[in-house]
Write a protein that holds these residues in place. Structure first.
Motif, PDB file in Angstrom:
ATOM      1  N   SER A 126       0.828  -1.195   0.000  1.00  0.00           N
ATOM      2  CA  SER A 126       0.000   0.000   0.000  1.00  0.00           C
ATOM      3  C   SER A 126       0.866   1.249   0.000  1.00  0.00           C
ATOM      4  N   VAL A 127       0.239   2.385  -0.293  1.00  0.00           N
ATOM      5  CA  VAL A 127       0.912   3.686  -0.226  1.00  0.00           C
ATOM      6  C   VAL A 127       0.147   4.544   0.767  1.00  0.00           C
ATOM      7  N   LYS A 136       4.255   9.176   1.133  1.00  0.00           N
ATOM      8  CA  LYS A 136       4.501   8.294  -0.013  1.00  0.00           C
ATOM      9  C   LYS A 136       5.300   7.061   0.405  1.00  0.00           C
ATOM     10  N   VAL A 138       5.799   3.218   0.902  1.00  0.00           N
ATOM     11  CA  VAL A 138       5.295   1.991   0.293  1.00  0.00           C
ATOM     12  C   VAL A 138       5.564   0.845   1.259  1.00  0.00           C
ATOM     13  N   CYS A 152       1.636   3.240   7.426  1.00  0.00           N
ATOM     14  CA  CYS A 152       2.221   2.343   6.432  1.00  0.00           C
ATOM     15  C   CYS A 152       3.687   2.085   6.797  1.00  0.00           C
ATOM     16  N   LYS A 154       7.280   0.001   6.181  1.00  0.00           N
ATOM     17  CA  LYS A 154       8.046  -0.756   5.192  1.00  0.00           C
ATOM     18  C   LYS A 154       8.229  -2.198   5.657  1.00  0.00           C
ATOM     19  N   ALA A 169       9.349  -2.709  -4.358  1.00  0.00           N
ATOM     20  CA  ALA A 169       8.628  -1.758  -3.513  1.00  0.00           C
ATOM     21  C   ALA A 169       9.487  -0.535  -3.226  1.00  0.00           C
ATOM     22  N   TYR A 172       9.651   1.582  -6.359  1.00  0.00           N
ATOM     23  CA  TYR A 172       8.388   2.280  -6.584  1.00  0.00           C
ATOM     24  C   TYR A 172       8.279   3.491  -5.670  1.00  0.00           C
ATOM     25  N   GLU A 173       8.693   3.332  -4.416  1.00  0.00           N
ATOM     26  CA  GLU A 173       8.676   4.470  -3.491  1.00  0.00           C
ATOM     27  C   GLU A 173       9.608   5.578  -3.977  1.00  0.00           C
ATOM     28  N   SER A 183       0.276  10.971  -3.516  1.00  0.00           N
ATOM     29  CA  SER A 183      -0.274   9.633  -3.327  1.00  0.00           C
ATOM     30  C   SER A 183      -1.758   9.754  -3.013  1.00  0.00           C
ATOM     31  N   GLU A 195      -1.676   1.394  -4.919  1.00  0.00           N
ATOM     32  CA  GLU A 195      -1.062   0.115  -4.602  1.00  0.00           C
ATOM     33  C   GLU A 195      -0.021  -0.360  -5.625  1.00  0.00           C
TER      34      GLU A 195
END
Length: 435
Positions: A126-127, A136, A138, A152, A154, A169, A172-173, A183, A195
């Protein structure tokens, strides 16, 4: 028989558990009152606050503090209590289902997973806001929407998640942190990045699926974001992930199927492939596949033994996904009938059957509770009928001795319901209910 896999994050990277309390007596001056001395001692002996890593481990893998063999025993006792409760409920309905020990059916020992580290082949990240306030981040959620305390965290310390998933992940972050777009934490507050789903196989394939809320962006702006995403993961810092497939989905809902909002292939191959029990399986972005591939092999072998399917048996593979259970057992039955609501998964199942040279299978697209009555209404086949479903799904309610009332009119029908329950949130079987 049941199969479970609950993992323990590495202790070396976590704070001591709350049970391991440390009491440090601080010097007390002669001027302190007895009440002050007692209060100071109480504070110094209080348990330390759990770290965010511990909180995440407690939420995702609640048994992580226990040795693996003790985890298996806890799982076994949990299933025993469930079957005792079920036997009592059936007795209230006038059905004598009690067996020795007060259970409604035999419960075999839990079969351990062949792999206990990095076994997941699918992870959903999730973000949201992290513990440091980064909107932001992830990772995985700690907290609940009802309590409005979601954070959230890590998942770097989670040993059941492979390093490849963590790498994607992290990349992406990095990408969304560089993006000027926010986000999407709450739909009504705006934002876009959502996501990330990562799927990997033992064949070395990696698929990434990114969910994006378009809000009010036009097609040109969307095309720009997709181009930047593709560039990042093919020639930018994200190229280190070596993605086999990169998908993009525009979604204005919590979950969208391919039919509601098509998965858009930005890079690579449209499918990834996995090998299981000597068969090769094609996997689409939203097709169900057991999250523990090695565990799935043990599971399907157990299903073959439990269903006692002879050569003239017809096997109903309910919620069949890509057809793994049915295709794995096709060689020992006369026919396999698969039912699955995800159309792309049905396409995968049909491809998998053809590629593996299996000709005694047919697959139907639709909800099981809608398709099964149609299939069985005119069923006149005298061959034994066995139905298998894993994991348990919405719409599969217990009614009498069958989880599908349509099967009750068929005295030779046996339904083996493999339920996915457990603290690790894994899609693995927990028990076999009576036929």
């Amino acid at each position: 028989m049941a199969l479970c896999c609950v993992l323990r994050p590495p202790r070396c990277r976590l704070r001591p558990p709350p049970l391991a309390l440390r009491c440090h007596r601080s010097p007390v001056t002669t001027t302190a009152t007895p009440w002050a001395r007692k209060e100071k001692a109480r504070v110094s002996c209080s348990p330390p606050e759990p770290s965010w890593e511990e909180r995440l481990a407690n939420a995702v893998t609640p048994l992580w503090r226990l040795p693996y063999q003790e985890q298996l025993q806890v799982k076994y006792e949990s299933q025993r209590k469930i079957l005792q409760t079920l036997a009592s409920r059936l007795e209230e309905l006038g059905i004598d289902a009690q067996k020795p020990g007060g259970l409604c059916c035999p419960l075999q020992p839990v079969v351990p997973s062949p792999i206990i580290n990095g076994y997941r082949n699918k992870s959903t990240f999730s973000v949201n806001r992290g513990p440091d306030g980064n909107p932001k981040t992830v990772g995985l959620y700690v907290g609940t929407g009802r309590e409005r305390n979601i954070v959230c965290v890590k998942a770097n310390h989670m040993e059941n998640i492979p390093s490849k998933h963590k790498q994607v992940a992290q990349c992406y972050e990095e990408f969304i942190c560089q993006s000027p777009l926010d986000s999407c934490i709450l739909f009504h507050e705006g934002g876009h990045w959502r996501e990330l789903v990562v799927r990997t196989t033992r064949c070395g394939h990696t698929m990434a699926i990114i969910t994006f809320h378009p809000q009010q962006l036009g097609q040109e702006a969307l095309a720009t974001q997709k181009a930047l995403l593709k560039e990042f993961f093919t020639s930018g810092p994200g190229a280190v992930c070596a993605l086999t497939s990169l998908y993009f989905q525009e979604s204005t809902m919590t979950r969208c199927s391919h039919e509601q909002s098509p998965y858009q292939l930005l890079h690579g191959a449209p499918h990834i492939f996995e090998e299981l029990l000597g068969l090769r399986f094609r996997i689409s972005p939203d097709a169900f596949f057991q999250v523990n591939t090695a565990g799935a092999e043990v599971l399907y072998q157990a299903v073959g033994e439990l269903c006692q399917a002879a050569g003239d048996t017809v096997l109903l593979d309910i919620c069949c996904g890509t057809g793994t259970i049915g295709l794995s057992l096709a060689h020992q039955v006369s026919k396999v009938i698969g039912v699955e609501v995800v159309e792309k998964a049905i396409e995968d199942a049909e491809w998998n059957a053809a590629f593996n040279g299996i000709s005694n299978c047919e697959f139907h697209s639709g909800k099981a509770e809608a398709v099964l009555p149609q299939l069985l209404a005119s069923w006149e086949d005298a061959r034994p009928l066995v139905a298998v479903v894993n994991p348990s799904r919405a719409g599969l309610t217990l009614q009498g001795r069958s989880s599908h009332p349509e099967l009750q009119g068929h005295p030779q029908a046996a339904l083996h319901l493999l339920q996915a329950r457990g603290g690790s949130h894994e899609e693995l079987p927990r028990a076999v209910l009576p036929t």
